[in-house]
Design an enzyme around this catalytic site. Structure first.
Site, PDB file in Angstrom:
ATOM      1  CG  HIS A  48      -1.627   1.236   1.402  1.00 14.26           C
ATOM      2  ND1 HIS A  48      -2.936   1.407   0.791  1.00 14.26           N
ATOM      3  CD2 HIS A  48      -1.412   2.614   2.012  1.00 14.26           C
ATOM      4  CE1 HIS A  48      -3.425   2.415   0.871  1.00 14.26           C
ATOM      5  NE2 HIS A  48      -2.516   3.330   1.456  1.00 14.26           N
ATOM      6  CG  ASP A  75     -11.797   3.371   6.253  1.00 18.65           C
ATOM      7  OD1 ASP A  75     -11.334   4.317   6.963  1.00 18.65           O
ATOM      8  OD2 ASP A  75     -11.529   3.451   5.034  1.00 18.65           O
ATOM      9  NE  ARG A 126      -9.774  10.653   9.119  1.00 11.76           N
ATOM     10  CZ  ARG A 126      -8.980   9.618   8.575  1.00 11.76           C
ATOM     11  NH1 ARG A 126      -9.483   8.571   7.989  1.00 11.76           N
ATOM     12  NH2 ARG A 126      -7.695  10.079   8.327  1.00 11.76           N
ATOM     13  CE  LYS A 177      -9.028   2.162   3.720  1.00 11.23           C
ATOM     14  NZ  LYS A 177      -9.134   3.291   3.084  1.00 11.23           N
ATOM     15  CB  SER A 185      -8.289   4.949   7.567  1.00 13.45           C
ATOM     16  OG  SER A 185      -8.607   4.907   6.120  1.00 13.45           O
TER      17      SER A 185
HETATM   18  N1  URA Z   1      -5.955   6.682   2.923  1.00  9.26           N
HETATM   19  C1  URA Z   1      -6.786   5.940   3.569  1.00  9.26           C
HETATM   20  O1  URA Z   1      -7.267   5.034   3.257  1.00  9.26           O
HETATM   21  N2  URA Z   1      -7.093   6.574   4.634  1.00  9.26           N
HETATM   22  C2  URA Z   1      -6.753   7.609   5.352  1.00  9.26           C
HETATM   23  O2  URA Z   1      -7.188   7.979   6.297  1.00  9.26           O
HETATM   24  C3  URA Z   1      -5.924   8.404   4.485  1.00  9.26           C
HETATM   25  C4  URA Z   1      -5.226   7.795   3.197  1.00  9.26           C
END
Ligand code: URA
Length: 423
Positions: A82, A161, A168, A187, A183
Site C-alpha cells: 500500500h 472506514d 473526515r 482495509k 483507516s
Molecule cells: N488513505 C486511507 O485509506 N485512509 C486515510 O485516512 C488516508 C489515506
C-alpha cells in the site's frame, strides 16, 4: 452508553475503553451515531491522539464493521503493498505483475484518486475494455491463475472506514495519524493478505510533509499489522519530486509498460524492485531476484495476462490528449520540479478529480521532458502539458509557478529510499 460519553472522554484527553470503541463504531456504521457526533469525536482524536493499544482496538472495530476476505488455498503466498500516495506514483502497475512473476500472489484492492494524487484504478481504466469491479470469485480465480489482481475494493470491506473517511474529508480531520493508520490497516487486514509492505511517502507531494510524521505513521501501521498477526514492513520514500517522468493516467500506464519491458526511469525501476524484494521476503520466497525477473520480460507477460483477465486489451493504443503544449525554461541553469506543484498542475489539466463523482481525463497530465537536476538552456522545453480542455492550461501554469525552478547550482536530490521500518 451514549455518543456524548465517548466524545467527552476523548475531549478530556482520556483513553477510550474497548467497549466505548466497539460501541461507537458499530453504532456509527448502523446510523445510530450521527455524523456531527462522529465528527466531534474525530476532532477530539486528532487533537488528543490515541494510545497504541487504543488504535489497535479501533482498527479491529473497523474491521468488524464488515467482512474479512479469505481466498482459501490458492497455492501461492499472498502479499500486498500500500502506498500513502504521491505524484507520479504508478508503482502498483509494474509491481503487482513482477511479484506474481516471482511466485507470490498479489490481491491489490485499490481506490480512486482524490485531489492531486492519482488513483490506481483511474490509471488502469485508461486501458480499453479494462474492468475495475470484480466479484470475490473472480478475484480468487485470477489470483490462482495469474497471481495478480488490481481491482476496486468491495463495499463490504470495513464499511465504518468508508463512512468515516468521507466525514473526515469534510471536517478537517484527515491528518490524524491514529485515524490514517487505522483507516489504511483496517482495509488491508480485512482484505485477507498474508503480508503487507507499506510505501510511506515523505515530502511536498505526500500526505506526510516531514520525515518525523512519516516515520510515526509508518511505525504506527507496522505496530497495528503486527498486533493483528499481519507481517508488515514499511519503506519511507521521497516524494519531494515526482516519481518518474509521467504524471497522469494513460501517461503513467505507458511509463509502467516501459518499466515492464526492461526500460523506464531509474527511480521507478529502483522503487519497484525495492518494494518487490520486501514483499518476497514477507512471502517467504528466497533466491529470486526481482531485478532479473523484470529484465527477463516475465513480469511483462504477467501484466498482459492480468490486464486481459479483466477485459482489457494490453496491446490497444492508449488514449492521448487532444491538446499538448510545452512549458519552457525561462533561463539557463539546473532545473528542479516540486512534486506538489506538478501534481496540482496534472490535476487541473483533468488527470484528477475535485469531487468523488467527477470524471477524469485518461490522456491528461504532465510529462517531464528532462530529469530534475539536469542542465537546460533558456527557452528549452522542460515539461509538456496534456489535456482535452485547453482552458485548463492557465490554471496548470499557475500551479507550476515556484514549483518549476531553474537555479545556478544543482540542489541535492533527496535519497529515494529514506528508511525501512520492520516489526
Ligand atoms: N488513505 C486511507 O485509506 N485512509 C486515510 O485516512 C488516508 C489515506
Amino acid at each position: 452508553m451514549t455518543a456524548i460519553d465517548v466524545i467527552t472522554a476523548k475531549r478530556d484527553g482520556g483513553r477510550l475503553t474497548d467497549d466505548q470503541i466497539d460501541w461507537v463504531l458499530a453504532a456509527y456504521t448502523r446510523g445510530d451515531v450521527a455524523d456531527e457526533q462522529m465528527a466531534a469525536l474525530a476532532m477530539a482524536i486528532l487533537l488528543n491522539g490515541m494510545e497504541p493499544d487504543e488504535i489497535s482496538r479501533w482498527t479491529q472495530a473497523m474491521i468488524d464493521s464488515g467482512e474479512v476476505l479469505s481466498f482459501g488455498d490458492i497455492g501461492r503466498p499472498l502479499v500486498d503493498k500500500h502506498s500513502t500516495g504521491g505524484v507520479g506514483d504508478k508503482i502498483t502497475l509494474p509491481l503487482a505483475p513482477l511479484v506474481a512473476a516471482c511466485g507470490a500472489a498479489v490481491p491489490q484492492l485499490s481506490g480512486r484518486g482524490l485531489g492531486h494524487t492519482g488513483g490506481t484504478l483511474d490509471k488502469l481504466e485508461s486501458i480499453r475494455g479494462w474492468r475495475a469491479s470484480l466479484s470475490l470469485e473472480e478475484i480468487a480465480a485470477q489470483l490462482a491463475d495469474v497471481g495478480a489482481v488490481v481491482c476496486a475494493t468491495t463495499p463490504t470491506l470495513a464499511p465504518a472506514d468508508r463512512k468515516l473517511y468521507a466525514l473526515r474529508d469534510v471536517t478537517g480531520t484527515v491528518e490524524s495519524i491514529p485515524l490514517i493508520a487505522s483507516s489504511i490497516m483496517s482495509k488491508k487486514i480485512a482484505e485477507g493478505t498474508g503480508g503487507l509492505v507499506l510505501d510511506v511517502k515523505v515530502g511536498s507531494g505526500a500526505f506526510m510533509k516531514t520525515p518525523e510524521r512519516a516515520r510515526e505513521l509508518a511505525a504506527t501501521m507496522v505496530r497495528i499489522g503486527t498486533a493483528h498477526g499481519l507481517a508488515t514492513t514499511a519503506l519511507l520514500t521521497d516524494m519531494s519530486v515526482p516519481l518518474g517522468r509521467a504524471v497522469g493516467n494513460a501517461l503513467e500506464v505507458a511509463e509502467s509498460v516501459e518499466v515492464l519491458r526492461g526500460g523506464g526511469p531509474a527511480d521507478v525501476v529502483a522503487l519497484t524492485v525495492a518494494l518487490a524484494r520486501e514483499m518476497l521476503t514477507l512471502a517467504g520466497i528466497a533466491g529470486v531476484d526481482p531485478a532479473q525477473v523484470l529484465a527477463s520480460g516475465a513480469a511483462y507477460a504477467v501484466w498482459e495476462r492480468m490486464i486481459a483477465a479483466q477485459g482489457g486489451d494490453p496491446s490497444a493504443a492508449l488514449p492521448v490528449a487532444s491538446h499538448v503544449e510545452p512549458v519552457v525554461a525561462e533561463r539557463a541553469g539546473v532545473v528542479g520540479f516540486d512534486a506538489l506543484a506538478v501534481g496540482v498542475a496534472a490535476w487541473r489539466l483533468g488527470a484528477g478529480r475535485a469531487r468523488k463523482e467527477d470524471a477524469v481525463q485518461a490522456g491528461a497530465g504532465v510529462l517531464l521532458l528532462v530529469e530534475p537536476g539536469e542542465k537546460v538552456e533558456a527557452g528549452q522545453p522542460v515539461l509538456e502539458l496534456h489535456t482535452d480542455t485547453p482552458d485548463a492550461v492557465a490554471g496548470a501554469r499557475a500551479a507550476l509557478e515556484g514549483g518549476l525552478t531553474v537555479a545556478d547550482e544543482p540542489r541535492p536530490r533527496p535519497e529515494l529510499l529514506l528508511d525501512t521500518i520492520r516489526a
